[in-house]
Design a protein around this motif. Structure first.
Motif, short mmCIF file in Angstrom:
data_model
loop_
_atom_site.label_atom_id
_atom_site.label_comp_id
_atom_site.label_asym_id
_atom_site.label_seq_id
_atom_site.Cartn_x
_atom_site.Cartn_y
_atom_site.Cartn_z
N ALA A 82 0.84 -1.20 0.00
CA ALA A 82 0.00 0.00 0.00
C ALA A 82 0.87 1.25 0.00
O ALA A 82 0.58 2.21 -0.72
CB ALA A 82 -0.93 -0.02 1.22
N SER A 85 2.52 1.56 -3.43
CA SER A 85 1.51 1.96 -4.41
C SER A 85 1.18 3.43 -4.28
O SER A 85 1.02 4.14 -5.28
CB SER A 85 0.23 1.13 -4.23
N LYS A 86 1.05 3.88 -3.03
CA LYS A 86 0.75 5.30 -2.80
C LYS A 86 1.88 6.17 -3.32
O LYS A 86 1.64 7.17 -4.01
CB LYS A 86 0.51 5.57 -1.32
N THR A 96 -5.10 6.23 -5.33
CA THR A 96 -5.69 4.91 -5.25
C THR A 96 -7.12 5.04 -4.74
O THR A 96 -7.37 5.68 -3.71
CB THR A 96 -4.88 4.02 -4.28
N CYS A 97 -8.06 4.46 -5.49
CA CYS A 97 -9.47 4.51 -5.06
C CYS A 97 -9.63 3.76 -3.75
O CYS A 97 -9.20 2.61 -3.64
CB CYS A 97 -10.35 3.89 -6.15
N PRO A 98 -10.26 4.41 -2.75
CA PRO A 98 -10.46 3.71 -1.48
C PRO A 98 -11.52 2.61 -1.59
O PRO A 98 -11.58 1.72 -0.75
CB PRO A 98 -10.93 4.83 -0.53
N CYS A 100 -12.21 0.55 -4.64
CA CYS A 100 -11.86 -0.65 -5.42
C CYS A 100 -10.36 -0.81 -5.64
O CYS A 100 -9.93 -1.82 -6.19
CB CYS A 100 -12.58 -0.62 -6.77
N GLY A 101 -9.56 0.18 -5.24
CA GLY A 101 -8.11 0.05 -5.38
C GLY A 101 -7.58 0.46 -6.74
O GLY A 101 -6.38 0.39 -6.98
N ARG A 102 -8.44 0.92 -7.64
CA ARG A 102 -8.00 1.34 -8.97
C ARG A 102 -7.14 2.59 -8.86
O ARG A 102 -7.35 3.43 -7.99
CB ARG A 102 -9.24 1.62 -9.83
N GLN A 103 -6.16 2.71 -9.77
CA GLN A 103 -5.35 3.91 -9.84
C GLN A 103 -6.11 4.93 -10.70
O GLN A 103 -6.33 4.70 -11.88
CB GLN A 103 -3.99 3.60 -10.47
N CYS A 111 -14.13 7.93 -8.55
CA CYS A 111 -13.60 6.77 -9.25
C CYS A 111 -14.50 6.42 -10.44
O CYS A 111 -15.72 6.32 -10.28
CB CYS A 111 -13.50 5.57 -8.31
#
Ligand SMILES: [Zn+2]
Length: 120
Positions: A82, A85-86, A96-98, A100-103, A111
């Motif tokens: 995490a 990724s951040k 990062t979408c909280p 679904c995790g998509r960038q 998102c």
């Protein structure tokens, strides 16, 4: 039989021997591929089983020190993932979408995949 017949017969049996050898090599290649595919499938099933246990059976397995330790290792790696990724997203102006995790682009307010509010 003349000499030519002998040559033809020898050539034929040599070709058959080569063909048989090639067939054996093909069999070994096919078996290797088959073994590798099955081994890969087993690994995938282990991974899926592990993920299921990790996500669904934490409380039931709380008394098993080895399982708890391995789950803690996964938690630590997930935290590192995490953070990386951040950092990567920050460098690419992505968030990062909280949900679904998509960038997503940092210019987007929501998102595009799940509609969650971004940038909080
Ligand atoms: Zn999302």
């Amino acid at each position: 039989m003349g000499i030519l017949d002998d040559v033809v017969i020898n050539a034929k049996s040599a070709a058959e021997a080569v063909g048989k050898k090639a067939g054996q090599i093909m069999d070994v290649s096919k078996l290797r591929i088959n073994a590798a595919e099955l081994n890969s499938e087993i690994s995938k099933r282990y991974q899926a089983l592990g993920q299921y246990v990790y996500e669904s059976c934490r409380e039931q397995l709380a008394g098993d020190g080895e399982v708890v330790g391995k789950m803690a290792e996964i938690d630590e790696l997930a935290a590192q993932y995490a953070a990386v990724s951040k950092e990567l997203g920050d460098k690419q102006n992505k968030v990062t979408c909280p949900g679904c995790g998509r960038q997503c682009s940092s210019s987007e307010a929501y998102c595009g995949t799940c509609g969650a509010k971004l940038g909080e």
